[in-house]
Design an enzyme around this catalytic site. Structure first.
Site, PDB file in Angstrom:
ATOM      1  N   ALA A 226       0.808  -1.224   0.000  1.00 51.74           N
ATOM      2  CA  ALA A 226       0.000   0.000   0.000  1.00 51.74           C
ATOM      3  C   ALA A 226       0.843   1.277   0.000  1.00 51.74           C
ATOM      4  O   ALA A 226       0.704   2.131  -0.902  1.00 51.74           O
ATOM      5  CB  ALA A 226      -0.932  -0.018   1.210  1.00 51.74           C
ATOM      6  N   ALA A 227       1.723   1.414   0.980  1.00 52.65           N
ATOM      7  CA  ALA A 227       2.473   2.673   1.102  1.00 52.65           C
ATOM      8  C   ALA A 227       3.486   2.816  -0.024  1.00 52.65           C
ATOM      9  O   ALA A 227       3.570   3.875  -0.667  1.00 52.65           O
ATOM     10  CB  ALA A 227       3.160   2.727   2.463  1.00 52.65           C
TER      11      ALA A 227
ATOM     12  N   ALA B 229      -4.297  -6.644  -1.503  1.00 51.10           N
ATOM     13  CA  ALA B 229      -5.227  -6.045  -0.536  1.00 51.10           C
ATOM     14  C   ALA B 229      -5.231  -6.912   0.721  1.00 51.10           C
ATOM     15  O   ALA B 229      -6.035  -7.837   0.853  1.00 51.10           O
ATOM     16  CB  ALA B 229      -6.623  -5.949  -1.141  1.00 51.10           C
TER      17      ALA B 229
ATOM     18  N   CYS C 241      -6.307  -6.389   3.557  1.00 53.12           N
ATOM     19  CA  CYS C 241      -7.585  -6.334   4.290  1.00 53.12           C
ATOM     20  C   CYS C 241      -8.588  -7.350   3.755  1.00 53.12           C
ATOM     21  O   CYS C 241      -9.553  -7.712   4.439  1.00 53.12           O
ATOM     22  CB  CYS C 241      -8.169  -4.934   4.213  1.00 53.12           C
ATOM     23  SG  CYS C 241      -6.950  -3.652   4.565  1.00 53.12           S
TER      24      CYS C 241
ATOM     25  N   ASP D  30       2.672   1.146   7.618  1.00 50.93           N
ATOM     26  CA  ASP D  30       2.616   0.458   8.912  1.00 50.93           C
ATOM     27  C   ASP D  30       3.935   0.486   9.689  1.00 50.93           C
ATOM     28  O   ASP D  30       3.958   0.129  10.863  1.00 50.93           O
ATOM     29  CB  ASP D  30       2.211  -1.012   8.707  1.00 50.93           C
ATOM     30  CG  ASP D  30       0.714  -1.189   8.538  1.00 50.93           C
ATOM     31  OD1 ASP D  30       0.003  -0.164   8.442  1.00 50.93           O
ATOM     32  OD2 ASP D  30       0.256  -2.346   8.508  1.00 50.93           O
TER      33      ASP D  30
ATOM     34  N   TYR E  71     -32.317  12.335   6.880  1.00 49.76           N
ATOM     35  CA  TYR E  71     -33.352  11.443   7.403  1.00 49.76           C
ATOM     36  C   TYR E  71     -34.279  11.001   6.279  1.00 49.76           C
ATOM     37  O   TYR E  71     -34.741  11.814   5.474  1.00 49.76           O
ATOM     38  CB  TYR E  71     -34.184  12.156   8.486  1.00 49.76           C
ATOM     39  CG  TYR E  71     -35.573  11.561   8.680  1.00 49.76           C
ATOM     40  CD1 TYR E  71     -35.723  10.243   9.114  1.00 49.76           C
ATOM     41  CD2 TYR E  71     -36.717  12.299   8.381  1.00 49.76           C
ATOM     42  CE1 TYR E  71     -36.973   9.677   9.260  1.00 49.76           C
ATOM     43  CE2 TYR E  71     -37.983  11.746   8.536  1.00 49.76           C
ATOM     44  CZ  TYR E  71     -38.110  10.434   8.974  1.00 49.76           C
ATOM     45  OH  TYR E  71     -39.342   9.871   9.100  1.00 49.76           O
TER      46      TYR E  71
ATOM     47  N   TRP F  13     -34.574  11.138  14.563  1.00 52.92           N
ATOM     48  CA  TRP F  13     -33.492  11.388  15.526  1.00 52.92           C
ATOM     49  C   TRP F  13     -32.470  10.274  15.329  1.00 52.92           C
ATOM     50  O   TRP F  13     -32.647   9.154  15.815  1.00 52.92           O
ATOM     51  CB  TRP F  13     -34.011  11.369  16.966  1.00 52.92           C
ATOM     52  CG  TRP F  13     -34.794  12.595  17.326  1.00 52.92           C
ATOM     53  CD1 TRP F  13     -36.140  12.718  17.389  1.00 52.92           C
ATOM     54  CD2 TRP F  13     -34.257  13.882  17.664  1.00 52.92           C
ATOM     55  NE1 TRP F  13     -36.503  13.991  17.731  1.00 52.92           N
ATOM     56  CE2 TRP F  13     -35.352  14.737  17.915  1.00 52.92           C
ATOM     57  CE3 TRP F  13     -32.979  14.408  17.776  1.00 52.92           C
ATOM     58  CZ2 TRP F  13     -35.208  16.080  18.272  1.00 52.92           C
ATOM     59  CZ3 TRP F  13     -32.822  15.737  18.125  1.00 52.92           C
ATOM     60  CH2 TRP F  13     -33.931  16.551  18.375  1.00 52.92           C
TER      61      TRP F  13
HETATM   62  C1  LIG Z   1      -5.427  -9.624   7.415  1.00 52.33           C
HETATM   63  C2  LIG Z   1      -5.404  -8.138   7.489  1.00 52.33           C
HETATM   64  C3  LIG Z   1      -6.602  -7.440   7.479  1.00 52.33           C
HETATM   65  C4  LIG Z   1      -6.590  -6.055   7.543  1.00 52.33           C
HETATM   66  N1  LIG Z   1      -7.788  -5.389   7.524  1.00 52.33           N
HETATM   67  C5  LIG Z   1      -7.781  -4.047   7.554  1.00 52.33           C
HETATM   68  C6  LIG Z   1      -8.992  -3.331   7.482  1.00 52.33           C
HETATM   69  O1  LIG Z   1     -10.080  -3.922   7.387  1.00 52.33           O
HETATM   70  N2  LIG Z   1      -8.954  -1.984   7.517  1.00 52.33           N
HETATM   71  C7  LIG Z   1      -7.752  -1.287   7.602  1.00 52.33           C
HETATM   72  O2  LIG Z   1      -7.762  -0.063   7.607  1.00 52.33           O
HETATM   73  N3  LIG Z   1      -6.571  -1.949   7.649  1.00 52.33           N
HETATM   74  C8  LIG Z   1      -6.563  -3.299   7.634  1.00 52.33           C
HETATM   75  N4  LIG Z   1      -5.376  -3.977   7.652  1.00 52.33           N
HETATM   76  C9  LIG Z   1      -4.115  -3.201   7.715  1.00 52.33           C
HETATM   77  C10 LIG Z   1      -3.624  -2.792   6.303  1.00 52.33           C
HETATM   78  O3  LIG Z   1      -3.643  -3.900   5.465  1.00 52.33           O
HETATM   79  C11 LIG Z   1      -2.231  -2.212   6.435  1.00 52.33           C
HETATM   80  O4  LIG Z   1      -2.336  -1.022   7.177  1.00 52.33           O
HETATM   81  C12 LIG Z   1      -1.566  -1.930   5.099  1.00 52.33           C
HETATM   82  O5  LIG Z   1      -1.438  -3.081   4.322  1.00 52.33           O
HETATM   83  C13 LIG Z   1      -0.172  -1.354   5.336  1.00 52.33           C
HETATM   84  O6  LIG Z   1       0.473  -1.164   4.126  1.00 52.33           O
HETATM   85  P1  LIG Z   1       2.060  -1.007   4.087  1.00 52.33           P
HETATM   86  O7  LIG Z   1       2.429  -0.849   2.655  1.00 52.33           O
HETATM   87  O8  LIG Z   1       2.497   0.017   5.044  1.00 52.33           O
HETATM   88  O9  LIG Z   1       2.631  -2.365   4.687  1.00 52.33           O
HETATM   89  P2  LIG Z   1       2.480  -3.948   4.212  1.00 52.33           P
HETATM   90  O10 LIG Z   1       1.148  -4.108   3.628  1.00 52.33           O
HETATM   91  O11 LIG Z   1       2.898  -4.688   5.376  1.00 52.33           O
HETATM   92  O12 LIG Z   1       3.551  -4.014   3.060  1.00 52.33           O
HETATM   93  C14 LIG Z   1       4.936  -3.930   3.325  1.00 52.33           C
HETATM   94  C15 LIG Z   1       5.643  -4.673   2.213  1.00 52.33           C
HETATM   95  O13 LIG Z   1       7.041  -4.501   2.386  1.00 52.33           O
HETATM   96  C16 LIG Z   1       7.692  -5.719   2.048  1.00 52.33           C
HETATM   97  N5  LIG Z   1       8.998  -5.690   2.732  1.00 52.33           N
HETATM   98  C17 LIG Z   1       9.216  -5.601   4.058  1.00 52.33           C
HETATM   99  N6  LIG Z   1      10.549  -5.574   4.309  1.00 52.33           N
HETATM  100  C18 LIG Z   1      11.169  -5.647   3.104  1.00 52.33           C
HETATM  101  C19 LIG Z   1      12.535  -5.650   2.705  1.00 52.33           C
HETATM  102  N7  LIG Z   1      13.529  -5.582   3.601  1.00 52.33           N
HETATM  103  N8  LIG Z   1      12.824  -5.728   1.382  1.00 52.33           N
HETATM  104  C20 LIG Z   1      11.823  -5.785   0.458  1.00 52.33           C
HETATM  105  N9  LIG Z   1      10.502  -5.803   0.783  1.00 52.33           N
HETATM  106  C21 LIG Z   1      10.199  -5.714   2.092  1.00 52.33           C
HETATM  107  C22 LIG Z   1       6.754  -6.793   2.564  1.00 52.33           C
HETATM  108  O14 LIG Z   1       6.938  -8.028   1.895  1.00 52.33           O
HETATM  109  C23 LIG Z   1       5.383  -6.186   2.258  1.00 52.33           C
HETATM  110  O15 LIG Z   1       4.888  -6.592   0.995  1.00 52.33           O
HETATM  111  C24 LIG Z   1      -5.355  -5.364   7.606  1.00 52.33           C
HETATM  112  C25 LIG Z   1      -4.141  -6.065   7.612  1.00 52.33           C
HETATM  113  C26 LIG Z   1      -4.169  -7.431   7.554  1.00 52.33           C
HETATM  114  C27 LIG Z   1      -2.862  -8.180   7.557  1.00 52.33           C
END
Ligand SMILES: Cc1cc2nc3c(=O)[nH]c(=O)nc-3n(C[C@H](O)[C@H](O)[C@H](O)COP(=O)(O)OP(=O)(O)OC[C@H]3O[C@@H](n4cnc5c(N)ncnc54)[C@H](O)[C@@H]3O)c2cc1C
Length: 455
Positions: free
Chosen positions: A12-13, A42, A44, A285, A428, A436
């Site tokens: 995501a980020a 995804a 989530c 995250d 409403y 309400w």
């Molecule tokens: C099962 C589940 C359900 C969720 N449900 C919700 C929800 O309903 N609502 C909500 O708001 N949030 C939810 N979340 C949280 C949401 O998915 C996360 O906040 C989001 O995915 C964070 O994105 P990110 O890119 O920061 O990190 P991540 O999604 O953790 O991605 C980080 C990526 O970096 C890669 N990486 C890490 N270290 C290295 C490295 N050294 N070299 C190369 N690659 C690396 C990893 O493989 C990973 O693909 C859920 C999370 C999970 C696991």
């Protein structure tokens, strides 16, 4: 001169940042390193793949690698960044397919390494039938295991929102489920007086709930698989364990590069997602955020913030002015037929921070009581007893929960008082809401209490 931008993490980020930079038309060479074999999944949606609401897991892959390649992004899957030298502006990359390493130089670096599931430090925590659900591959592995081994009894450890989603997903496979939670109520991030309905829903749907005792051992059979779960006073048998104990930020790489880790245990950044190290940004995250209600630094790892922070980091890395304003901790979860939302502070959290708190909990019709399908919604609002400022809300019901939670999230961001919320001109019509709205009922009930500050 063309900037060399390196991004570690392709979900995501990381991909939000990469896409923003690519769309901007700036002269930059973007390389994304992702250690797994997939990008932009995804997370989530993973519980809904396990439950078979989503049959084809590939639909969770938001964008194909070719999409990013066509935008000029060099996306390297199965490439793990294993070291960071911020003085030399260099990362060491392990190509996990060829098992060879190389050095990659950058001008600007984004750490978007996400978080990893917490595995309890007990015997058996890493057995073959103990599953975490964090990455795309995790839900595929769990579904394959269920299909091959046909387990009859599952234990979910941790009654967090993920633990509850997984309990529901495993029930969909017909497993008998025991849900073990060390706290004294399910959804420990909510006030205990709001979780009774959730507890009842889980029990009604066939979940055996064990509260108040942490798991101390995952007992392994002769083949190494976990066959039973132990707490201090109980033992029960199981064929499968799923962990719902939350996550920890992935900060190892940041630490190697001298990037500051703050009190939350995550990477500290400015509102442009810059770290303390020149040329290094971080998002998602793996970073902390500012809480808009308290101003405190918090770690609340959720999807919307990760996407927004990725965009802000992308903008900042190419000289843009975007800023990330913080979070109010809004989260939603479906527990079988019940919908649960929270935003801002719970009463427990506000009291722990030493605030003078007033709160009210009401149960009201979620739509006009005479309209077919009307059910009850329970709303709890928490406010500062002295100033009447709204601090947070928790909502449990069968319809309308996300919309109402998001109204309060907006009110929190605007710094509204309880009186302001009671004045909001909410819509409403009988099929959608009562005249309400439950939020207005709660705010009207709480208003006088906040004017008479309680000691
Ligand atoms: C099962 C589940 C359900 C969720 N449900 C919700 C929800 O309903 N609502 C909500 O708001 N949030 C939810 N979340 C949280 C949401 O998915 C996360 O906040 C989001 O995915 C964070 O994105 P990110 O890119 O920061 O990190 P991540 O999604 O953790 O991605 C980080 C990526 O970096 C890669 N990486 C890490 N270290 C290295 C490295 N050294 N070299 C190369 N690659 C690396 C990893 O493989 C990973 O693909 C859920 C999370 C999970 C696991």
């Amino acid at each position: 001169m063309t900037d060399a931008i390196a991004i570690v993490g392709g979900d995501a980020a990381g991909m939000s940042a990469a896409s923003f930079i690519a769309r901007s038309g700036e002269d930059a060479k973007v390389t994304v390193f992702e250690r797994s074999g997939v990008n932009s999944y995804a997370a989530c949606g993973l519980p809904y793949h396990v439950s078979r609401d989503i049959h084809d897991p590939s639909t969770l892959l938001v964008r194909e690698p070719s999409y990013f390649t066509s935008k000029g992004i060099d996306l390297r899957l199965c490439h793990e960044v294993v070291d960071l030298d911020t003085t030399a502006h260099a990362v060491t990359v392990l190509d996990r397919v060829s098992s060879t390493s190389y050095t990659h130089h950058y001008d600007k670096l984004l750490l978007a390494t996400g978080a990893s599931a917490i595995v309890p430090p007990v015997a058996g925590g890493h057995a073959a039938n103990v599953f975490s659900i964090r990455h795309y591959d995790d839900s595929i592995a769990l579904v394959q295991y269920i299909e091959q081994h046909k387990p009859g009894r599952g234990t979910v450890i941790g009654a967090s929102y993920l633990g509850l989603e997984m309990a529901e997903a495993l029930r969909a496979h017909g497993l008998e489920i025991t849900l073990a939670e060390g706290a004294d109520h399910v959804l420990p991030a909510m006030d205990s007086d709001m979780t009774g309905l959730v507890h009842s829903e889980l029990v009604d749907q066939g979940t055996d709930i064990r509260l108040g005792e942490p798991v101390v051992e995952l007992e392994q059979g002769e083949d190494g698989s976990v066959c039973a779960v132990r707490t201090a006073s109980a033992r029960w048998e199981c064929d499968l364990v799923v962990l719902g104990l939350g996550a920890r930020p992935n900060i190892e790489l940041a630490s190697k590069g001298g990037v500051d880790i703050d009190v939350t245990g995550a990477i500290g950044t400015t509102d442009t997602m810059m770290t303390n190290v020149d040329g290094v940004w971080a998002a998602g995250d793996c970073v902390s955020s500012s809480h808009r209600v308290t101003g405190a630094t918090v770690w609340i790892p959720l999807g919307p913030a990760a996407n927004k922070q990725g965009r802000v980091a992308g903008s900042s890395m190419i000289g843009g002015s975007a800023r990330f304003g913080g979070v109010v901790g809004t989260s939603l979860v479906k527990v079988f037929d019940l919908h649960v939302g929270r935003t801002g502070l719970t009463e427990t959290e506000a009291r722990r921070l030493g605030m003078r708190v007033a709160s009210t909990r009401i149960t009201a019709d979620d739509i006009a009581h005479y309209y077919p399908g009307s059910t009850k919604t329970t709303v709890k609002i928490v406010a500062d007893a002295t100033t009447s400022r709204l601090l947070g809300a928790q909502i449990v019901g069968r319809a309308g929960v996300p919309g109402r939670t998001n109204v309060v999230a907006t009110a929190l961001q605007a710094g509204m008082s309880v009186g302001d919320l009671a004045d909001v001109d909410l819509g409403y019509a009988p099929p959608f809401a009562p005249v309400w709205d439950p939020l207005l009922v709660a705010a009207n009930r709480l208003g006088p209490m906040t004017r008479k500050a309680q000691p």
